[in-house]
Design an enzyme around this catalytic site. Sequence first.
Site, PDB file in Angstrom:
ATOM      1  N   LYS A 266       0.863  -1.177   0.000  1.00 41.62           N
ATOM      2  CA  LYS A 266       0.000   0.000   0.000  1.00 41.62           C
ATOM      3  C   LYS A 266       0.896   1.223   0.000  1.00 41.62           C
ATOM      4  O   LYS A 266       1.728   1.396   0.901  1.00 41.62           O
ATOM      5  CB  LYS A 266      -0.936   0.002   1.207  1.00 41.62           C
ATOM      6  CG  LYS A 266      -2.037  -1.058   1.106  1.00 41.62           C
ATOM      7  CD  LYS A 266      -3.119  -0.881   2.144  1.00 41.62           C
ATOM      8  CE  LYS A 266      -4.215  -1.921   1.941  1.00 41.62           C
ATOM      9  NZ  LYS A 266      -5.320  -1.781   2.922  1.00 41.62           N
ATOM     10  N   GLU A 287      -6.591   5.486   2.135  1.00 46.53           N
ATOM     11  CA  GLU A 287      -5.904   4.426   2.866  1.00 46.53           C
ATOM     12  C   GLU A 287      -4.462   4.863   3.084  1.00 46.53           C
ATOM     13  O   GLU A 287      -3.806   5.343   2.152  1.00 46.53           O
ATOM     14  CB  GLU A 287      -5.964   3.106   2.102  1.00 46.53           C
ATOM     15  CG  GLU A 287      -7.340   2.474   2.086  1.00 46.53           C
ATOM     16  CD  GLU A 287      -7.331   1.056   1.567  1.00 46.53           C
ATOM     17  OE1 GLU A 287      -6.266   0.614   1.089  1.00 46.53           O
ATOM     18  OE2 GLU A 287      -8.371   0.393   1.632  1.00 46.53           O
ATOM     19  N   ALA A 370       2.691  -5.861   3.640  1.00 42.55           N
ATOM     20  CA  ALA A 370       2.092  -6.794   4.596  1.00 42.55           C
ATOM     21  C   ALA A 370       2.166  -8.197   4.035  1.00 42.55           C
ATOM     22  O   ALA A 370       1.831  -8.431   2.864  1.00 42.55           O
ATOM     23  CB  ALA A 370       0.642  -6.403   4.876  1.00 42.55           C
ATOM     24  N   LEU A 373      -1.523 -13.868   3.348  1.00 37.66           N
ATOM     25  CA  LEU A 373      -1.953 -15.113   3.957  1.00 37.66           C
ATOM     26  C   LEU A 373      -1.904 -16.228   2.918  1.00 37.66           C
ATOM     27  O   LEU A 373      -1.787 -15.961   1.720  1.00 37.66           O
ATOM     28  CB  LEU A 373      -3.364 -14.955   4.514  1.00 37.66           C
ATOM     29  CG  LEU A 373      -3.507 -13.953   5.661  1.00 37.66           C
ATOM     30  CD1 LEU A 373      -4.980 -13.729   6.000  1.00 37.66           C
ATOM     31  CD2 LEU A 373      -2.745 -14.417   6.895  1.00 37.66           C
ATOM     32  N   ASP A 439     -14.238   1.693   9.213  1.00 37.17           N
ATOM     33  CA  ASP A 439     -14.469   0.976   7.950  1.00 37.17           C
ATOM     34  C   ASP A 439     -14.430  -0.540   8.135  1.00 37.17           C
ATOM     35  O   ASP A 439     -13.912  -1.245   7.286  1.00 37.17           O
ATOM     36  CB  ASP A 439     -13.417   1.427   6.926  1.00 37.17           C
ATOM     37  CG  ASP A 439     -13.736   0.926   5.522  1.00 37.17           C
ATOM     38  OD1 ASP A 439     -14.917   0.900   5.158  1.00 37.17           O
ATOM     39  OD2 ASP A 439     -12.801   0.547   4.802  1.00 37.17           O
ATOM     40  N   GLU A 444     -13.007 -11.749   8.440  1.00 35.13           N
ATOM     41  CA  GLU A 444     -12.802 -13.077   7.869  1.00 35.13           C
ATOM     42  C   GLU A 444     -12.295 -14.062   8.913  1.00 35.13           C
ATOM     43  O   GLU A 444     -11.687 -13.663   9.921  1.00 35.13           O
ATOM     44  CB  GLU A 444     -11.799 -13.006   6.701  1.00 35.13           C
ATOM     45  CG  GLU A 444     -12.295 -12.210   5.510  1.00 35.13           C
ATOM     46  CD  GLU A 444     -11.320 -12.230   4.351  1.00 35.13           C
ATOM     47  OE1 GLU A 444     -10.435 -13.114   4.334  1.00 35.13           O
ATOM     48  OE2 GLU A 444     -11.431 -11.374   3.468  1.00 35.13           O
TER      49      GLU A 444
END
Length: 578
Positions: A266, A287, A370, A373, A439, A444
Amino acid sequence: MRWYTRRRSRTVCLSLVVASLSLHLLLAVLSRSVYQNHCDAPSPRQTHLHTLRAQVDTNSTSRMSDNHASYAKTPPDTRKVNSSHMDSNGPQKMAEKDAVTIKMAVNVGHGHKEEGPIDSLTMTERVGKFGSMGIKPMGPGMSKLEALFSHPLYNMPTPPIHEDDWLLKVKPKGKARETSTQMWVSDSDIGDDSAHWNRSSESHPPWLRFHLGISRWQLYPHLDPNMAPLVQQLSTHRIVSAVQKSGGTQLKLVMSFPDYGQAILKPMKQERDEETNFNLYYFSDFERHNAEIAAFHLDRVLGYRRIPPAVGRLVDVVTEIKDITTDHKLARTFFTSPVNNVCFYGQCSYYCSTEHAVCGRPQNLEASLAMMLPDPSLATRRSWRSPWKRSYSRSKLAVWEKDPDYCDTVKKTPPYNKGTRLVDLIDMTILDFLMGNMDRHHYETFEKFGINTFLLHLDNGRAFGRHSTDEPSILTPLEQCCRIRRSTLLHLRLLSLPQYRLSDVMRDSLSHDPLFSVAPLLSELHLSALDRRLVTVLQTVSRCQERQRSRHGEGDDDVIYDDVTDYKTLVKHVTPAG
């Protein structure tokens, strides 16, 4: 007379020969002495910085391969060992072995055009510190972060993790191939060593060890020895691919490393101390790259460990994105600004235009990376709509905003009618309130674990937007349900004490991120807001307890979900806030 002259000349010649030989011997001795002095190794004080850099560059590849073995302390067949009993010296010792030079030019401060290389030794030390999270042995002179992570509350014994409670398993090989080594070669393997993997976790790259360490209860253990090499991969390893990630409302990229690891990038969209416009709706906010990094640190400080590791990095827009991308749509959006900064904007729902382009200075771009996963094909994730989701409308209110007894309905609805799902969601609510994140429309979980598992705290880029005001509506689930884990409450009370003040431990933790050398990731105003909001959370819990006592007399069993077995021992170490 002739005989006398001949004898005299012979004597003179012999004298000259002896003198010449003596002179040659003297010169030889002197030359040998000078030669030995030049061959002696220089002292560390005399070693030039460029020589050190050359030595680090020459040995970094071999050291990284050696370090993979030293960092992996939990092979797949023995990873049931309780992480709380790990040697606290381990991460620090391993961080000292992690010496990898970062060679890139950066701006000195924001808004300046002055450029120059970062001191490689300073950056190497910073990456190593961040990898160990500053954890040192207990003793005098510890920082507040070190003292916090050494506290008994963060080192409670945990039961062994059963085989079915690991997200992924290493597939056993046949006997014929059991001792063989599997070689994976990157498509872009020029200048890179091949990745040699076998059944031993010591040969696994950091991202794979992270995936194999995910359990039913958390993404990674406390004082995880794999954190140092994982941070090093995110902040220093070569990027071989960059493509835009599909979905979402704003620009983000998928970055790939030579060993098949991947991370979400990001980019920096605005300055750290710039507050969100008060006229801007929460669903239209930027963001922020520093919000992703700070959210990871805060999640870890709270003891949750439900956010994937996120690290700051200076990315070269040209060599690490433009020149290597295979995303033709992304490639078409690159341009050079009027002041010769390289910019791009990609394709997305919000802020993907030339007016909102992401620009380097002139090529170096601040970003968060980041760790991704496991792929959904290996570990399916289920998306759950938050019961307290906002209306995402400029004129309509959500049901929970109009009904003060809304939680009574939620408590009767699966999966919130049993188990820990409700207190899991309130944990996430407290995290969001501390960060100012409005937000959180979905969350999940890993489908393999069913309902009895932790919630993933993903996508935190819209956090830390405002420090001057708090958003009380974020705490509505706690206000309406009056339910909280005892361990969460103990952590919050601990972080309200002067010796473990939340703003202080966050400042310490964030100072180990590689981007701290450019500027602090959170301003002092944001850090002060964390302390202020923590008081609000504790006051909300106190009101819930008072309400419970007024209705049912003594006791707060309906408020506190007791997940701490040895509460009487721990409470001696945690003085409730006044």
